[in-house]
Scaffold this active site. Structure first.
Site, PDB file in Angstrom:
ATOM      1  N   ASP A  71     -11.580  -5.082   6.752  1.00 14.78           N
ATOM      2  CA  ASP A  71     -10.703  -6.266   6.791  1.00 14.78           C
ATOM      3  C   ASP A  71     -10.473  -6.716   8.238  1.00 14.78           C
ATOM      4  O   ASP A  71     -10.441  -7.924   8.521  1.00 14.78           O
ATOM      5  CB  ASP A  71      -9.347  -5.951   6.148  1.00 14.78           C
ATOM      6  CG  ASP A  71      -9.491  -5.512   4.705  1.00 14.78           C
ATOM      7  OD1 ASP A  71     -10.481  -5.902   4.064  1.00 14.78           O
ATOM      8  OD2 ASP A  71      -8.612  -4.771   4.226  1.00 14.78           O
ATOM      9  N   GLY A  97     -22.378  -0.044  13.020  1.00 11.44           N
ATOM     10  CA  GLY A  97     -22.251  -1.438  13.427  1.00 11.44           C
ATOM     11  C   GLY A  97     -22.478  -2.401  12.277  1.00 11.44           C
ATOM     12  O   GLY A  97     -21.971  -2.197  11.177  1.00 11.44           O
ATOM     13  N   ASP A 129      -8.946   7.157   9.958  1.00 10.76           N
ATOM     14  CA  ASP A 129      -8.667   6.487   8.687  1.00 10.76           C
ATOM     15  C   ASP A 129      -9.443   5.162   8.682  1.00 10.76           C
ATOM     16  O   ASP A 129      -9.182   4.297   9.515  1.00 10.76           O
ATOM     17  CB  ASP A 129      -7.147   6.236   8.590  1.00 10.76           C
ATOM     18  CG  ASP A 129      -6.718   5.576   7.288  1.00 10.76           C
ATOM     19  OD1 ASP A 129      -7.603   5.215   6.488  1.00 10.76           O
ATOM     20  OD2 ASP A 129      -5.501   5.415   7.093  1.00 10.76           O
ATOM     21  N   ASP A 160       0.836  -1.207   0.000  1.00 11.39           N
ATOM     22  CA  ASP A 160       0.000   0.000   0.000  1.00 11.39           C
ATOM     23  C   ASP A 160       0.868   1.253   0.000  1.00 11.39           C
ATOM     24  O   ASP A 160       1.790   1.387   0.820  1.00 11.39           O
ATOM     25  CB  ASP A 160      -0.888   0.039   1.259  1.00 11.39           C
ATOM     26  CG  ASP A 160      -2.005  -0.994   1.223  1.00 11.39           C
ATOM     27  OD1 ASP A 160      -2.152  -1.690   0.190  1.00 11.39           O
ATOM     28  OD2 ASP A 160      -2.730  -1.085   2.231  1.00 11.39           O
ATOM     29  N   ASN A 171      -4.498  -8.155   5.247  1.00 15.56           N
ATOM     30  CA  ASN A 171      -5.046  -7.429   6.399  1.00 15.56           C
ATOM     31  C   ASN A 171      -5.939  -8.340   7.248  1.00 15.56           C
ATOM     32  O   ASN A 171      -5.958  -8.257   8.475  1.00 15.56           O
ATOM     33  CB  ASN A 171      -5.868  -6.226   5.935  1.00 15.56           C
ATOM     34  CG  ASN A 171      -5.039  -5.191   5.188  1.00 15.56           C
ATOM     35  OD1 ASN A 171      -3.819  -5.160   5.321  1.00 15.56           O
ATOM     36  ND2 ASN A 171      -5.688  -4.353   4.404  1.00 15.56           N
ATOM     37  N   GLU A 206     -10.024 -10.013  -4.507  1.00 17.45           N
ATOM     38  CA  GLU A 206      -8.888  -9.379  -5.190  1.00 17.45           C
ATOM     39  C   GLU A 206      -8.019 -10.434  -5.876  1.00 17.45           C
ATOM     40  O   GLU A 206      -6.918 -10.139  -6.319  1.00 17.45           O
ATOM     41  CB  GLU A 206      -8.053  -8.546  -4.216  1.00 17.45           C
ATOM     42  CG  GLU A 206      -8.762  -7.259  -3.804  1.00 17.45           C
ATOM     43  CD  GLU A 206      -7.934  -6.375  -2.895  1.00 17.45           C
ATOM     44  OE1 GLU A 206      -8.115  -5.157  -2.947  1.00 17.45           O
ATOM     45  OE2 GLU A 206      -7.117  -6.910  -2.103  1.00 17.45           O
ATOM     46  N   GLY A 233      -3.439  -5.159   1.374  1.00 19.94           N
ATOM     47  CA  GLY A 233      -4.169  -6.194   0.629  1.00 19.94           C
ATOM     48  C   GLY A 233      -5.242  -6.734   1.556  1.00 19.94           C
ATOM     49  O   GLY A 233      -4.988  -6.964   2.744  1.00 19.94           O
ATOM     50  N   LYS A 234      -6.422  -6.927   1.002  1.00 22.49           N
ATOM     51  CA  LYS A 234      -7.519  -7.352   1.877  1.00 22.49           C
ATOM     52  C   LYS A 234      -7.210  -8.693   2.553  1.00 22.49           C
ATOM     53  O   LYS A 234      -7.470  -8.874   3.742  1.00 22.49           O
ATOM     54  CB  LYS A 234      -8.822  -7.435   1.071  1.00 22.49           C
ATOM     55  CG  LYS A 234      -9.269  -6.073   0.563  1.00 22.49           C
ATOM     56  CD  LYS A 234     -10.615  -6.095  -0.092  1.00 22.49           C
ATOM     57  CE  LYS A 234     -10.855  -4.791  -0.843  1.00 22.49           C
ATOM     58  NZ  LYS A 234     -10.717  -3.589   0.007  1.00 22.49           N
TER      59      LYS A 234
HETATM   60  O1  RIB Z   1      -9.233  -2.931   2.392  1.00 25.12           O
HETATM   61  C1  RIB Z   1      -8.050  -2.181   2.361  1.00 25.12           C
HETATM   62  C2  RIB Z   1      -7.095  -2.769   1.376  1.00 25.12           C
HETATM   63  O2  RIB Z   1      -7.661  -2.678   0.094  1.00 25.12           O
HETATM   64  C3  RIB Z   1      -5.781  -2.056   1.287  1.00 25.12           C
HETATM   65  O3  RIB Z   1      -4.811  -2.547   2.171  1.00 25.12           O
HETATM   66  C4  RIB Z   1      -5.402  -2.209  -0.175  1.00 25.12           C
HETATM   67  O4  RIB Z   1      -4.297  -3.000  -0.391  1.00 25.12           O
HETATM   68  C5  RIB Z   1      -6.645  -2.778  -0.855  1.00 25.12           C
HETATM   69  O5  RIB Z   1      -6.501  -4.101  -1.132  1.00 25.12           O
END
Ligand code: RIB
Length: 310
Positions: free
Chosen positions: A248, A220, A242, A16, A46, A139, A42-43
């Site tokens: 995730d 929620g 943020d 990221d 994470n 993804e 990356g989902k």
């Molecule tokens: O959900 C957040 C993620 O979406 C980020 O970390 C990014 O890499 C995208 O995959």
């Protein structure tokens, strides 16, 4: 309650790059960032991170990274967090990458270049067991995710699908899914719901005979079991800076709780707590996420009364 199992996350790993901007640019516009951050994301990554950092369950990541510098960091960061990275393949080429812009109010836009996440000459046979919870997102190519879901079903493992980003044809996966986790936009697209309310989500769950969790950010989550019994799970008060990665964190903590034997609602409460913690820091992964931090937050807001609606 089922016996405790492992969490196997099959999915994406991205490097990221986050630009902190005063406001998000419009089409054709250039804005100057006040800061830039690089981190592993990356989902899939994470979610594996959150599962490992909110529970004591064994967590395995299955995915692909490139043979570049980012691929090394992506694996190292997960390994440091306690995730077993033995099922992460290294392929020739670049790792997945995400360009993220976050404005001062915490709104974001994300563009993902899949890189290695889309390199699957063949789908690996995963070492799945009946007590495992397999977590998928979108993804990675849809047909690859579908084959992994079928492997899980064949082994008697439960499948949690976080249908993000919604991909055309994703509804074809639902027959092999035990729990679908989506946000409001994804629920609208994937389930064809025009309104996201208790009745609509209950009906969607009943029709497809699968549990559906719709995450609603600071409102929620709506949780429907496969018979359409609904529970509203509140979020936890948080000063959000943020929201990247909050969904995730929800999915990872939720899956880990399911793997530990929690029921759907208890798992969603744990997911909501992890999501609320994650929005309080910049970046997709809360650096101090820990099972005790989640426990403390849950204890601060005991089981809300009258939460079950039907
Ligand atoms: O959900 C957040 C993620 O979406 C980020 O970390 C990014 O890499 C995208 O995959």
């Amino acid at each position: 309650m089922t016996a405790a199992g492992r969490v196997i996350v099959f999915g994406s790993l991205n490097a990221d790059i986050t630009f902190e901007v005063h406001r998000l640019p419009q089409a054709g516009e250039t804005v100057v960032a006040g800061g830039v951050r690089r981190a592993s994301g990356g989902k899939g990554g994470n979610q594996a991170y959150a599962a490992a950092r909110t529970s004591t369950r064994p967590v395995l990541m299955a995915g692909a990274v490139g043979d570049d510098e980012a691929g090394v960091s992506l694996r190292d960061d997960l390994s440091t967090a306690g995730v077993d990275i033995g099922l992460v393949r290294v392929v020739e080429g670049v790792s997945g990458m995400a360009m993220i812009a976050v404005d001062e109010e915490g709104h974001n836009v994300i563009v993902v270049a899949p890189g290695a996440n889309h390199v699957w000459p063949e789908v690996p046979a995963l070492p799945l067991e009946a007590d495992d919870v397999v977590v998928l997102q979108l993804e990675v190519p849809l047909d690859v995710a579908a084959q992994v879901a079928r492997q899980a079903v064949a082994r008697g493992a439960r499948v949690v699908l976080n249908a993000a980003p919604v991909t055309p044809g994703a509804d074809g996966l639902l027959a092999d899914v035990d729990v679908l986790v989506v946000n409001e936009v994804e629920a609208t697209d994937l389930l064809g719901l025009s309104t996201i309310d208790v009745e609509a989500v209950a009906a969607a769950a009943r029709e497809r005979a699968l549990a559906v969790v719709v995450t609603l950010g600071s409102d929620g989550a709506l949780v429907a079991d496969a018979e359409g019994r609904m529970t509203r799970v509140p979020s936890f008060p948080a000063d959000a800076v943020d929201t990247v990665g909050a969904g995730d964190a929800f999915v990872g903590a939720f899956a880990a709780a399911l793997a530990g034997g929690a029921d759907l609602v208890a798992a969603a409460r744990r997911g909501a707590a992890a999501g609320s913690l994650t929005v309080t820091v910049r970046g997709a992964r809360h650096p101090r996420l820990h099972p005790l931090l989640v426990d403390d937050l849950l204890d601060s807001q005991p089981d809300p009364p009258g939460r079950t609606m039907s």
